[in-house]
Design an enzyme around this catalytic site. Sequence first.
Site, PDB file in Angstrom:
ATOM      1  N   PRO A   1       0.784  -1.500  -0.061  1.00 31.04           N
ATOM      2  CA  PRO A   1       0.079   0.046   0.178  1.00 31.04           C
ATOM      3  C   PRO A   1       1.277   1.370  -0.055  1.00 31.04           C
ATOM      4  O   PRO A   1       2.022   1.638   0.759  1.00 31.04           O
ATOM      5  CB  PRO A   1      -0.520  -0.174   1.586  1.00 31.04           C
ATOM      6  CG  PRO A   1      -0.403  -1.094   1.380  1.00 31.04           C
ATOM      7  CD  PRO A   1       0.235  -1.974   1.119  1.00 31.04           C
ATOM      8  N   GLU A   2       0.725   1.823  -0.923  1.00 30.04           N
ATOM      9  CA  GLU A   2       1.640   3.412  -1.054  1.00 30.04           C
ATOM     10  C   GLU A   2       0.396   4.370  -0.580  1.00 30.04           C
ATOM     11  O   GLU A   2      -0.591   4.008   0.215  1.00 30.04           O
ATOM     12  CB  GLU A   2       1.566   3.732  -2.434  1.00 30.04           C
ATOM     13  CG  GLU A   2       2.402   2.665  -3.170  1.00 30.04           C
ATOM     14  CD  GLU A   2       3.672   2.982  -4.106  1.00 30.04           C
ATOM     15  OE1 GLU A   2       4.339   4.018  -4.284  1.00 30.04           O
ATOM     16  OE2 GLU A   2       4.155   2.523  -5.262  1.00 30.04           O
TER      17      GLU A   2
ATOM     18  N   HIS B   1      -5.679 -14.539   9.604  1.00 31.76           N
ATOM     19  CA  HIS B   1      -4.338 -13.830   9.107  1.00 31.76           C
ATOM     20  C   HIS B   1      -4.456 -12.420   9.243  1.00 31.76           C
ATOM     21  O   HIS B   1      -4.428 -11.570   9.077  1.00 31.76           O
ATOM     22  CB  HIS B   1      -4.495 -13.524   7.635  1.00 31.76           C
ATOM     23  CG  HIS B   1      -3.643 -14.576   6.458  1.00 31.76           C
ATOM     24  ND1 HIS B   1      -2.090 -15.527   7.422  1.00 31.76           N
ATOM     25  CD2 HIS B   1      -4.433 -15.830   5.708  1.00 31.76           C
ATOM     26  CE1 HIS B   1      -2.106 -16.474   5.923  1.00 31.76           C
ATOM     27  NE2 HIS B   1      -3.504 -16.533   5.916  1.00 31.76           N
TER      28      HIS B   1
END
Length: 271
Positions: free
Chosen positions: A2-3, A89
Amino acid sequence: MPELPEVEVTRLSFATHIAGARILGVHLGKPLRWPLHTDPRSLVGRHVVAVRRRGKYLLLDLDIGLLLMHLGMSGSLSFAVHPTPAGKHDHFDLETTHGVLRLHDPRRFGAAVFAQNESDPVAQKLLGKLGMEPLSDDFTVLLFDQELARRKASIKQVLLAGEVVVGVGNIYASEALFLARIRPTVAAARLSRPQVIRLHQEIRKVLARAVEKGGSTLRDFSNAQGNEGYFQLEAMVYGRTGQPCRVCTTPVRMIRQGQRSTFFCPQCQKP
Ligand SMILES: [Zn+2]
């Protein structure tokens, strides 16, 4: 990974919903990149005042203390009033009176870290070296120019390093350099003033546009409500090796810089 725009989209998707909520419980799964740095039970009863972002960190301001969250390589946050039971997760659940904020992170490079405040050494270790915030007023042409003038590495690698300006990751660096008509391999210090002005403007535009479009789905990003972004549909050069440049039809070229792929148009971005 993710940016910045994806992290900002994530923030916008739950910040108003969680503001004012009281923490009912903190549930940890497997170890994340960094430990929480406090007993999870000590957070019960505190309130989430606001959610800010610094670089790719989300800062949950509590009435006492600060919770820093990072999505790592593959993390995503969801916020749900009635969440499903935590899966294998899901490694961090912040249960509040307004819903559950959950970090889903298969590769576990993400983290949730408690600090007393931003000056706390725990927070400084993560935030202390971050460059200017590209969408804030602190990011000025003057400061950008001064910082670039001191760096001999290629402009693409200087952008990626995040020490001058944060959040210009691989996708957005390629895109901003194309829009500013700058060859990614040119030394940062050798940029002309007009080039710096154009790059400054295009970095802000490309990031603001990506936030507006909901981030990028180039990897496995989805925001906290599960919606996918669609920024990549309009990429000018990123991921378009061999395809015609959208401006001049010259085939887009791909090179490697510091282990990362860089995409550019050899015609529009003359050295
Ligand atoms: Zn071109």
